[in-house]
Design an enzyme around this catalytic site. Structure first.
Site, short mmCIF file in Angstrom:
data_model
loop_
_atom_site.label_atom_id
_atom_site.label_comp_id
_atom_site.label_asym_id
_atom_site.label_seq_id
_atom_site.Cartn_x
_atom_site.Cartn_y
_atom_site.Cartn_z
N PRO A 273 -8.69 -1.12 8.88
CA PRO A 273 -7.82 0.02 9.18
C PRO A 273 -6.36 -0.42 9.10
CG PRO A 273 -9.07 -0.64 11.12
CD PRO A 273 -9.55 -1.49 9.99
N ARG A 274 -5.53 0.39 8.45
CA ARG A 274 -4.10 0.05 8.39
C ARG A 274 -3.41 0.55 9.65
NH1 ARG A 274 -3.81 2.49 2.38
NH2 ARG A 274 -4.64 0.70 1.24
N THR B 253 -5.89 -11.68 3.85
CA THR B 253 -7.04 -11.06 3.18
C THR B 253 -8.17 -12.08 2.96
OG1 THR B 253 -6.09 -11.57 1.03
CG2 THR B 253 -5.56 -9.40 1.95
N GLY C 192 -4.58 -4.45 -3.76
CA GLY C 192 -5.56 -3.40 -4.07
C GLY C 192 -4.76 -2.18 -4.48
N HIS C 193 -4.74 -1.91 -5.78
CA HIS C 193 -3.92 -0.80 -6.30
C HIS C 193 -4.83 0.31 -6.79
CE1 HIS C 193 -0.38 -3.79 -7.14
NE2 HIS C 193 -0.72 -3.71 -5.88
N LYS D 146 2.87 10.14 -0.47
CA LYS D 146 2.09 10.56 0.70
C LYS D 146 2.85 11.50 1.64
CE LYS D 146 -1.55 7.82 1.47
NZ LYS D 146 -2.48 6.72 1.79
N LEU D 147 3.75 12.29 1.05
CA LEU D 147 4.45 13.28 1.86
C LEU D 147 3.46 14.25 2.50
CD1 LEU D 147 7.38 14.30 2.53
CD2 LEU D 147 7.08 15.95 0.68
N SER E 30 5.33 12.35 -4.40
CA SER E 30 3.88 12.41 -4.57
C SER E 30 3.26 13.10 -3.36
CB SER E 30 3.35 10.98 -4.72
OG SER E 30 1.95 10.96 -4.64
N ASP F 83 0.81 -1.23 0.00
CA ASP F 83 0.00 0.00 0.00
C ASP F 83 0.84 1.27 0.00
OD1 ASP F 83 -2.20 -1.71 0.14
OD2 ASP F 83 -2.16 -1.71 2.33
N THR G 183 -8.48 -3.49 -0.30
CA THR G 183 -9.06 -4.79 -0.62
C THR G 183 -10.05 -5.22 0.46
OG1 THR G 183 -7.15 -5.45 -1.87
CG2 THR G 183 -8.50 -7.24 -1.02
N GLN H 38 1.85 -6.29 -3.15
CA GLN H 38 2.29 -6.37 -1.75
C GLN H 38 3.55 -5.51 -1.57
OE1 GLN H 38 1.27 -9.82 -3.17
NE2 GLN H 38 -0.62 -8.78 -2.67
N GLY I 277 -10.81 -3.20 3.42
CA GLY I 277 -11.37 -2.08 4.18
C GLY I 277 -10.88 -2.02 5.62
N LYS J 195 1.74 2.12 -5.04
CA LYS J 195 2.28 1.54 -6.28
C LYS J 195 1.35 1.81 -7.46
CE LYS J 195 2.26 -2.52 -4.31
NZ LYS J 195 1.93 -2.13 -2.92
P1 GDP Z 1 -0.81 0.26 -3.50
O1 GDP Z 1 -1.39 -1.02 -3.00
O2 GDP Z 1 0.64 0.39 -3.26
O3 GDP Z 1 -1.16 0.53 -4.95
O4 GDP Z 1 -1.51 1.42 -2.65
P2 GDP Z 1 -3.08 1.54 -2.27
O5 GDP Z 1 -3.82 1.94 -3.48
O6 GDP Z 1 -3.52 0.33 -1.54
O7 GDP Z 1 -3.01 2.69 -1.19
C1 GDP Z 1 -2.49 3.94 -1.46
C2 GDP Z 1 -3.57 4.99 -1.18
O8 GDP Z 1 -2.97 6.26 -1.07
C3 GDP Z 1 -4.58 5.12 -2.31
O9 GDP Z 1 -5.82 5.47 -1.75
C4 GDP Z 1 -4.04 6.25 -3.16
O10 GDP Z 1 -5.04 6.93 -3.90
C5 GDP Z 1 -3.44 7.14 -2.10
N1 GDP Z 1 -2.27 7.92 -2.50
C6 GDP Z 1 -1.28 7.59 -3.37
N2 GDP Z 1 -0.32 8.55 -3.37
C7 GDP Z 1 -0.73 9.49 -2.49
C8 GDP Z 1 -0.15 10.71 -2.02
O11 GDP Z 1 0.94 11.12 -2.41
N3 GDP Z 1 -0.85 11.39 -1.07
C9 GDP Z 1 -2.05 10.97 -0.60
N4 GDP Z 1 -2.65 11.72 0.32
N5 GDP Z 1 -2.63 9.83 -1.02
C10 GDP Z 1 -1.95 9.10 -1.94
P1 IMO Z 2 -0.97 -4.30 -2.16
O1 IMO Z 2 -0.51 -4.86 -3.48
C1 IMO Z 2 -0.95 -4.67 2.18
C2 IMO Z 2 -1.04 -8.71 3.81
C3 IMO Z 2 -2.27 -9.15 4.57
C4 IMO Z 2 -1.62 -10.09 5.59
C5 IMO Z 2 -0.53 -10.77 4.77
C6 IMO Z 2 -0.93 -12.14 4.22
O2 IMO Z 2 -2.26 -3.58 -2.25
O3 IMO Z 2 0.13 -3.51 -1.53
P2 IMO Z 2 -2.52 -12.87 2.21
O4 IMO Z 2 -3.98 -12.65 1.98
O5 IMO Z 2 -1.65 -12.32 1.13
O6 IMO Z 2 -2.17 -14.29 2.54
O7 IMO Z 2 -2.19 -12.05 3.57
O8 IMO Z 2 -0.24 -9.89 3.69
N1 IMO Z 2 -1.29 -8.22 2.43
C7 IMO Z 2 -1.21 -6.93 2.08
N2 IMO Z 2 -0.99 -5.83 2.84
N3 IMO Z 2 -1.09 -4.55 0.84
C8 IMO Z 2 -1.29 -5.66 0.07
O9 IMO Z 2 -1.29 -5.60 -1.28
C9 IMO Z 2 -1.40 -6.91 0.69
N4 IMO Z 2 -1.61 -8.16 0.25
C10 IMO Z 2 -1.52 -8.96 1.33
O10 IMO Z 2 -2.91 -8.05 5.19
O11 IMO Z 2 -0.99 -9.35 6.60
MG MG Z 3 -2.95 -1.70 -1.78
#
Ligand code: GDP
Ligand code: IMO
Ligand code: MG
Length: 424
Positions: free
Chosen positions: A302-303, A127, A40-41, A329-330, A411, A13, A298, A222, A300, A16
């Site tokens: 809380p991180r 997940t 979840g991207h 996320k600076l 970013s 998260d 993916t 991941q 919901g 990416k």
């Molecule tokens: P990924 O799994 O690495 O693709 O990241 P996620 O999509 O799960 O989580 C990143 C979250 O941060 C998403 O809701 C993005 O829209 C948001 N995001 C990405 N870059 C920035 C940033 O520079 N600032 C803020 N505030 N949000 C960002």
């Molecule tokens: P993205 O690509 C954050 C975490 C789960 C759990 C561990 C194992 O969006 O960054 P799994 O279901 O893979 O067997 O769970 O990995 N996890 C993630 N955490 N971002 C993800 O993907 C993740 N995919 C799995 O929360 O701790």
């Molecule tokens: Mg993600």
């Protein structure tokens, strides 16, 4: 431009999806090489937010080819739902999506076992998408691949063998209901008919593309600390999310990969259980979670949030061979008076600057922090590095010095335009 891997350098998260969307402009192919719909991207285009789980983030760019490589585990139901979501939102998928015939298929018993294992053993906080059990079958050599799904006779034989085993485990170990062969077979044959137009030998496609000097972006899912070999085992996912996975998960040799870019959040988050040395205490946790909207894309959930940890990111740089860093996320740190950066861990009188493998050290260590002043200004509208507040630049410089790796992009918001290069 070289073929590049873009991956997460923390616990996932990192942003990416956003970064991959930006780099997609410069490539011809975007390829997922591991993981499944546990990812979840998020990509934000104007007012539209897309969350991609299985399909590469490049799908939002017209004319780019998106590949689900052999290293990915595919839940066909989830895949078809994602395809239909994209089509409904006006994104053309047919002719642009390729699925490896060697990718392994997730079945309902994988998801059920994932859930039941979570209830029974010390929780990992998965997940519950069936990822771990599906990879376990792959390594145990009993898994069912996409090519098997498309072949009625092979599917019959393999599903029969798998159900014999899984139904016995469900019954005897968990006292749970098993699955009917006929129901599963018919359901999955239906999926086979729907997905077969996307299936091919993606290894040949990608290697041919490289010969034609087409450019490839390998999309990590991941994060490095969730890698089954290099992460915080056993609190990890079941695949190699590190750069090496790009090669094994696609059949493209490492010599064809020219660059590795690490996506690094300006602080740290993780979802699920496991050690997290720099985790915030309650107040800061809630503040940053709210400001950074840190809820799983993916599940919901809380991180968990924490201070920037240079020990884990240095480990990531090493195990991935990261050439350049993108800091995301600076802006989430805009309101803080001061910001802590972890430079080492202390455990039983010993100082660790290298990431400790021993889970007892990792779980019990005290982070060593240095503290830098915050900038207390809104950065979300900043459009160049030079216009960042002085203390924000100092924070980035300090991180870059600690990591000894160049920051190339910053970013400050989820939109495409909220991104600028470090050099400009
Ligand atoms: P990924 O799994 O690495 O693709 O990241 P996620 O999509 O799960 O989580 C990143 C979250 O941060 C998403 O809701 C993005 O829209 C948001 N995001 C990405 N870059 C920035 C940033 O520079 N600032 C803020 N505030 N949000 C960002
Ligand atoms: P993205 O690509 C954050 C975490 C789960 C759990 C561990 C194992 O969006 O960054 P799994 O279901 O893979 O067997 O769970 O990995 N996890 C993630 N955490 N971002 C993800 O993907 C993740 N995919 C799995 O929360 O701790
Ligand atoms: Mg993600």
């Amino acid at each position: 431009m070289a073929n590049i891997v873009i991956l997460g350098a923390q616990w996932g998260d990192e942003g990416k999806g956003k970064v991959i969307d930006i780099f997609t402009q410069k490539v011809d192919y975007v390829v997922r090489y591991q993981g499944g719909n546990n990812a979840g991207h998020t990509v934000v285009i104007d007012d539209d937010e897309f969350i991609l789980h299985l399909i590469p983030s490049g799908i939002l760019h017209k004319r780019k080819i998106c590949v689900i490589g052999n290293g990915v585990v595919v839940d066909p139901r989830a895949l078809l739902d994602e395809i239909s979501m994209l089509k409904k939102r006006g994104i053309k998928v047919d002719g642009r999506l390729l699925i490896s015939e060697s990718a392994h298929v997730i079945f309902p018993y994988h998801k059920r076992l994932d859930e039941l294992k979570e209830q029974k053993r010390k929780k990992i906080g998965t997940t519950k998408k069936g990822i771990g059990p599906c990879y376990a079958d792959k390594v145990a050599r009993s898994g069912i691949r996409v090519a098997d799904l498309l072949d009625e006779a092979v599917l019959k034989e393999k599903l029969t063998a798998n159900l014999d085993e899984k139904n016995a485990i469900l019954d005897k170990t968990y006292g749970a209901q098993g699955y009917s062969f006929d129901e599963l077979y018919n359901e999955y044959r239906g999926y086979a008919e729907e997905i077969k137009k996307y299936v091919c030998n993606t290894t040949v496609v990608l290697n041919d593309a490289i010969k034609k000097r087409k450019k490839i972006l390998f999309e990590g899912a991941q994060g490095t600390l969730l890698d089954v070999d290099h992460g915080t085992y056993p609190f990890v996912t079941s695949s190699n999310s590190t750069a090496g996975g790009a090669s094994t998960g696609t059949g493209v040799g490492p010599t064809a990969i020219g660059k590795v870019i690490g996506v690094v959040k300006a602080y740290t988050t993780r979802v699920g259980e496991g050690p997290f040395p720099t985790e915030f205490t309650k107040d800061l946790m809630e503040r940053i979670r709210r400001k950074g909207k840190e809820f799983g894309a993916t599940t919901g959930r809380p991180r968990r949030c924490g201070h920037f940890d240079s020990v884990i990111v240095k480990h990531s740089i090493m195990v991935n061979g990261i050439d350049e860093i993108v800091v995301t996320k600076l802006d989430v740190l805009d309101d803080l008076d001061s910001i802590k950066i972890c430079t080492a861990y202390k455990f039983e009188g010993k100082t660790y600057t290298d990431f400790p493998t021993n889970s007892r050290v990792l779980a019990g260590c005290e982070p060593v922090y240095e503290e830098v002043p915050g900038w207390k200004e809104d950065t979300t509208k900043v459009t160049s590095y030079l216009k960042l507040p002085k203390n924000a630049k100092n924070y980035l410089k300090r991180i870059q010095n600690l990591l000894k790796t160049r920051i190339v992009l910053i970013s400050v918001g989820c939109e495409r335009k909220q991104t600028f290069s470090k050099d400009a």
